[in-house]
Scaffold this motif. Structure first.
Motif, mmCIF file in Angstrom:
data_model
loop_
_atom_site.group_PDB
_atom_site.id
_atom_site.type_symbol
_atom_site.label_atom_id
_atom_site.label_comp_id
_atom_site.label_asym_id
_atom_site.label_seq_id
_atom_site.Cartn_x
_atom_site.Cartn_y
_atom_site.Cartn_z
ATOM 1 N N ASP A 1 8.261 8.959 -23.533
ATOM 2 C CA ASP A 1 7.914 7.588 -23.852
ATOM 3 C C ASP A 1 6.575 7.210 -23.238
ATOM 4 O OD1 ASP A 1 10.203 7.121 -25.318
ATOM 5 O OD2 ASP A 1 11.350 6.509 -23.547
ATOM 6 N N SER B 1 3.804 1.293 -20.832
ATOM 7 C CA SER B 1 3.528 -0.014 -21.433
ATOM 8 C C SER B 1 2.033 -0.200 -21.657
ATOM 9 C CB SER B 1 4.059 -1.131 -20.530
ATOM 10 O OG SER B 1 5.456 -1.075 -20.483
ATOM 11 N N LYS C 1 1.022 1.619 -24.803
ATOM 12 C CA LYS C 1 1.493 0.885 -25.983
ATOM 13 C C LYS C 1 0.588 -0.302 -26.277
ATOM 14 C CE LYS C 1 6.408 1.902 -25.367
ATOM 15 N NZ LYS C 1 7.723 1.292 -25.123
ATOM 16 N N GLN D 1 -2.865 0.933 -27.493
ATOM 17 C CA GLN D 1 -2.791 1.396 -28.884
ATOM 18 C C GLN D 1 -2.745 0.208 -29.845
ATOM 19 O OE1 GLN D 1 -1.771 5.060 -29.967
ATOM 20 N NE2 GLN D 1 -2.986 4.237 -31.623
ATOM 21 N N TYR E 1 0.682 11.369 -26.595
ATOM 22 C CA TYR E 1 2.124 11.132 -26.580
ATOM 23 C C TYR E 1 2.867 11.788 -27.744
ATOM 24 C CZ TYR E 1 1.156 8.014 -22.793
ATOM 25 O OH TYR E 1 0.759 7.513 -21.581
ATOM 26 N N LEU F 1 3.226 1.728 -36.617
ATOM 27 C CA LEU F 1 3.356 1.185 -35.268
ATOM 28 C C LEU F 1 4.354 0.029 -35.247
ATOM 29 C CD1 LEU F 1 2.035 1.819 -32.535
ATOM 30 C CD2 LEU F 1 0.388 0.039 -33.018
ATOM 31 N N LEU G 1 8.060 0.079 -32.744
ATOM 32 C CA LEU G 1 7.490 -0.607 -31.593
ATOM 33 C C LEU G 1 7.991 -0.070 -30.251
ATOM 34 C CD1 LEU G 1 7.239 -4.323 -32.705
ATOM 35 C CD2 LEU G 1 5.400 -2.716 -32.289
ATOM 36 N N SER G 2 9.115 0.605 -30.252
ATOM 37 C CA SER G 2 9.623 1.143 -28.983
ATOM 38 C C SER G 2 8.820 2.359 -28.539
ATOM 39 C CB SER G 2 11.105 1.521 -29.106
ATOM 40 O OG SER G 2 11.266 2.506 -30.106
ATOM 41 N N SER G 3 8.069 2.970 -29.442
ATOM 42 C CA SER G 3 7.208 4.104 -29.089
ATOM 43 C C SER G 3 5.933 4.012 -29.888
ATOM 44 C CB SER G 3 7.925 5.427 -29.371
ATOM 45 O OG SER G 3 8.075 5.588 -30.767
ATOM 46 N N LEU G 4 4.985 4.880 -29.562
ATOM 47 C CA LEU G 4 3.752 4.935 -30.355
ATOM 48 C C LEU G 4 4.006 5.897 -31.453
ATOM 49 C CD1 LEU G 4 1.061 4.907 -27.568
ATOM 50 C CD2 LEU G 4 1.750 3.055 -29.008
#
Length: 188
Positions: free
Chosen positions: A6, A9, A12, A15, A75, A181, A185-188
Motif C-alpha cells: 500500500d 498517504s 496517494k 498522485q 507502487y 484512480l 481510491l484505497s490504492s494508486l
C-alpha cells in the motif's frame, strides 16, 4: 527497487494532486483559453500569447506525466501488474511521450510557421482584426496569390493538427487515469 504494498498517504495525495493539476491544465488550455482569446484579441496577439503559453504548458505536462509515472511505478512492480494496471502505466507513459513530442517538435514547428504567416499578413495589412471570421475574403485572396503564405499555412495546419491530436490523446490518457484512480481510491 519498486515498493510493493500500500502506498503512503503522501504518495496517494501526490498522485492525485499531480494528476488533477495535469487534467485541469489540459481542460483549460484545450477547451477554454483559446476560445476566450480568439474572441477577444487580435489574431496576431492570439498567436503570440499561444506561442508563449504552449512551451510552458507542454513542459508542465511533461513534468506531471513523469512524476505520475514514477509514483505509479514505485507502487506497482511490473511482475504484479493486472491488465488494468498495465494499461494505466502505459497511458502514463503515452502521455509523457506525446507531451514531450509536442513540446519539442510540433509546437515549435507550428509556432515557426505561424510567425512566417504573421510576417506575410502584416505586409498585406492583415492580422490586427479580432475573431476568425473578420476579413475572411482578404485571407482567401492572400492564399491564392502568395505561394509562400500558402506553404507556411499548410505547414502550420499540418503541425497544428498533429499537435492537437497529441494533446487530445494526452487528455484522454489523463481522463482514463483519473477514472482508474477514482475507482481505486484505497490504492494508486
Amino acid at each position: 527497487m519498486p515498493m510493493e504494498g500500500d502506498p503512503s498517504s503522501l504518495a496517494k495525495v501526490a498522485q492525485l494532486f499531480i494528476l488533477s493539476l495535469a487534467w485541469g491544465m489540459q481542460i483549460w488550455v484545450t477547451f477554454i483559453s483559446g476560445f476566450v482569446l480568439i474572441r477577444n484579441v487580435s489574431r496576431h496577439t492570439f498567436g503570440l500569447v499561444q506561442s508563449k503559453l504552449f512551451p510552458f504548458y507542454f513542459s508542465a505536462l511533461v513534468v506531471c506525466a513523469f512524476l505520475n509515472l514514477c509514483i505509479f511505478a514505485c507502487y506497482h512492480p511490473r511482475e504484479l501488474l493486472s491488465t488494468w494496471e498495465t494499461l494505466q502505466g502505459m497511458l502514463y507513459f503515452v502521455c509523457l511521450l506525446l507531451a514531450s513530442v509536442n513540446g519539442l517538435g510540433f509546437s515549435r514547428a507550428t509556432t515557426a510557421a505561424m510567425f512566417r504567416m504573421h510576417a506575410i499578413e502584416r505586409e498585406h495589412g492583415l492580422g490586427g482584426e479580432v475573431g476568425l471570421a473578420a476579413r475572411r475574403e482578404a485571407y482567401q485572396q492572400l492564399r491564392e496569390r502568395d505561394p509562400k503564405y500558402r506553404d507556411a499555412r499548410q505547414i502550420f495546419f499540418k503541425h497544428h493538427g498533429l499537435s492537437s491530436f497529441c494533446n487530445l490523446v494526452c487528455l484522454t490518457c489523463s481522463a482514463f487515469n483519473l477514472l482508474c484512480l477514482a475507482l481505486h481510491l484505497s490504492s494508486l
